[in-house]
Design a protein around this motif. Structure first.
Motif, PDB file in Angstrom:
ATOM      1  N   ASP A  32      34.156  34.966  38.200  1.00  0.00           N
ATOM      2  CA  ASP A  32      35.421  34.890  37.482  1.00  0.00           C
ATOM      3  C   ASP A  32      35.117  34.985  35.986  1.00  0.00           C
ATOM      4  O   ASP A  32      34.207  34.323  35.490  1.00  0.00           O
ATOM      5  N   ILE A  33      35.867  35.838  35.293  1.00  0.00           N
ATOM      6  CA  ILE A  33      35.678  35.962  33.853  1.00  0.00           C
ATOM      7  C   ILE A  33      37.015  35.772  33.158  1.00  0.00           C
ATOM      8  O   ILE A  33      38.076  35.858  33.777  1.00  0.00           O
ATOM      9  N   ASP A  34      36.947  35.533  31.885  1.00  0.00           N
ATOM     10  CA  ASP A  34      38.140  35.362  31.061  1.00  0.00           C
ATOM     11  C   ASP A  34      38.973  36.650  31.127  1.00  0.00           C
ATOM     12  O   ASP A  34      38.435  37.740  30.923  1.00  0.00           O
ATOM     13  N   PRO A  35      40.263  36.568  31.412  1.00  0.00           N
ATOM     14  CA  PRO A  35      41.098  37.771  31.458  1.00  0.00           C
ATOM     15  C   PRO A  35      41.049  38.588  30.172  1.00  0.00           C
ATOM     16  O   PRO A  35      41.128  39.815  30.215  1.00  0.00           O
ATOM     17  N   ALA A  36      40.891  37.944  29.034  1.00  0.00           N
ATOM     18  CA  ALA A  36      40.779  38.690  27.775  1.00  0.00           C
ATOM     19  C   ALA A  36      39.512  39.534  27.762  1.00  0.00           C
ATOM     20  O   ALA A  36      39.520  40.673  27.279  1.00  0.00           O
ATOM     21  N   ASP A  37      38.427  39.003  28.296  1.00  0.00           N
ATOM     22  CA  ASP A  37      37.190  39.785  28.398  1.00  0.00           C
ATOM     23  C   ASP A  37      37.379  40.957  29.339  1.00  0.00           C
ATOM     24  O   ASP A  37      36.922  42.067  29.070  1.00  0.00           O
ATOM     25  N   GLU A  38      38.070  40.721  30.443  1.00  0.00           N
ATOM     26  CA  GLU A  38      38.327  41.786  31.407  1.00  0.00           C
ATOM     27  C   GLU A  38      39.135  42.919  30.766  1.00  0.00           C
ATOM     28  O   GLU A  38      38.847  44.093  30.968  1.00  0.00           O
ATOM     29  N   ARG A  39      40.119  42.585  29.955  1.00  0.00           N
ATOM     30  CA  ARG A  39      40.975  43.597  29.312  1.00  0.00           C
ATOM     31  C   ARG A  39      40.236  44.375  28.226  1.00  0.00           C
ATOM     32  O   ARG A  39      40.713  45.416  27.787  1.00  0.00           O
ATOM     33  N   SER A  40      39.078  43.896  27.803  1.00  0.00           N
ATOM     34  CA  SER A  40      38.301  44.602  26.784  1.00  0.00           C
ATOM     35  C   SER A  40      37.716  45.902  27.326  1.00  0.00           C
ATOM     36  O   SER A  40      37.411  46.807  26.558  1.00  0.00           O
ATOM     37  N   PHE A  41      37.563  45.982  28.629  1.00  0.00           N
ATOM     38  CA  PHE A  41      37.016  47.180  29.259  1.00  0.00           C
ATOM     39  C   PHE A  41      38.142  48.174  29.533  1.00  0.00           C
ATOM     40  O   PHE A  41      39.298  47.792  29.672  1.00  0.00           O
ATOM     41  N   CYS A  67      38.488  49.817  32.317  1.00  0.00           N
ATOM     42  CA  CYS A  67      38.848  49.390  33.667  1.00  0.00           C
ATOM     43  C   CYS A  67      37.873  48.305  34.085  1.00  0.00           C
ATOM     44  O   CYS A  67      36.784  48.190  33.521  1.00  0.00           O
ATOM     45  N   PHE A  68      38.254  47.536  35.077  1.00  0.00           N
ATOM     46  CA  PHE A  68      37.397  46.454  35.527  1.00  0.00           C
ATOM     47  C   PHE A  68      37.442  46.358  37.045  1.00  0.00           C
ATOM     48  O   PHE A  68      38.513  46.445  37.648  1.00  0.00           O
ATOM     49  N   LEU A  69      36.267  46.212  37.641  1.00  0.00           N
ATOM     50  CA  LEU A  69      36.151  46.035  39.090  1.00  0.00           C
ATOM     51  C   LEU A  69      35.607  44.646  39.390  1.00  0.00           C
ATOM     52  O   LEU A  69      34.590  44.244  38.829  1.00  0.00           O
ATOM     53  N   GLN A  70      36.289  43.944  40.268  1.00  0.00           N
ATOM     54  CA  GLN A  70      35.824  42.630  40.717  1.00  0.00           C
ATOM     55  C   GLN A  70      34.989  42.838  41.976  1.00  0.00           C
ATOM     56  O   GLN A  70      35.450  43.475  42.924  1.00  0.00           O
ATOM     57  N   LYS A  71      33.746  42.344  41.968  1.00  0.00           N
ATOM     58  CA  LYS A  71      32.882  42.453  43.144  1.00  0.00           C
ATOM     59  C   LYS A  71      33.299  41.418  44.174  1.00  0.00           C
ATOM     60  O   LYS A  71      33.697  40.320  43.794  1.00  0.00           O
ATOM     61  N   PRO A  72      33.209  41.712  45.442  1.00  0.00           N
ATOM     62  CA  PRO A  72      32.826  43.011  45.995  1.00  0.00           C
ATOM     63  C   PRO A  72      33.999  43.986  45.908  1.00  0.00           C
ATOM     64  O   PRO A  72      35.167  43.591  45.967  1.00  0.00           O
TER      65      PRO A  72
END
Length: 72
Positions: free
Chosen positions: A34-43, A45-50
């Protein structure tokens, strides 16, 4: 990957975004944590494993038009 041992994905992202020649390049992040949603939006696109092969195809379809439109 956000959790790389030597150089984490967020540090790499910030380095790429700071370079004027590389900043337009789409960057796909991924993590099994789990990562900070703000960090996720920096990319781009973002894929959560698996994630599934279909997830990868979907993300690449989102990114591919950016490459074509940007001329990169």
């Amino acid at each position: 990957d956000i959790e790389l041992p030597a150089l984490d994905g967020k540090t790499i992202l910030l380095s790429l975004r700071a370079d004027p020649e590389l900043s337009p390049v789409p960057i796909i992040g991924m993590s099994g944590h789990d990562i900070d949603p703000a960090d996720e939006r920096s990319f781009t696109c973002f894929l959560q494993k698996p994630f599934s092969p279909e997830d990868v195809v979907f993300v690449l379809a989102q990114v591919a038009p950016l490459q074509t439109a940007g001329g990169a």
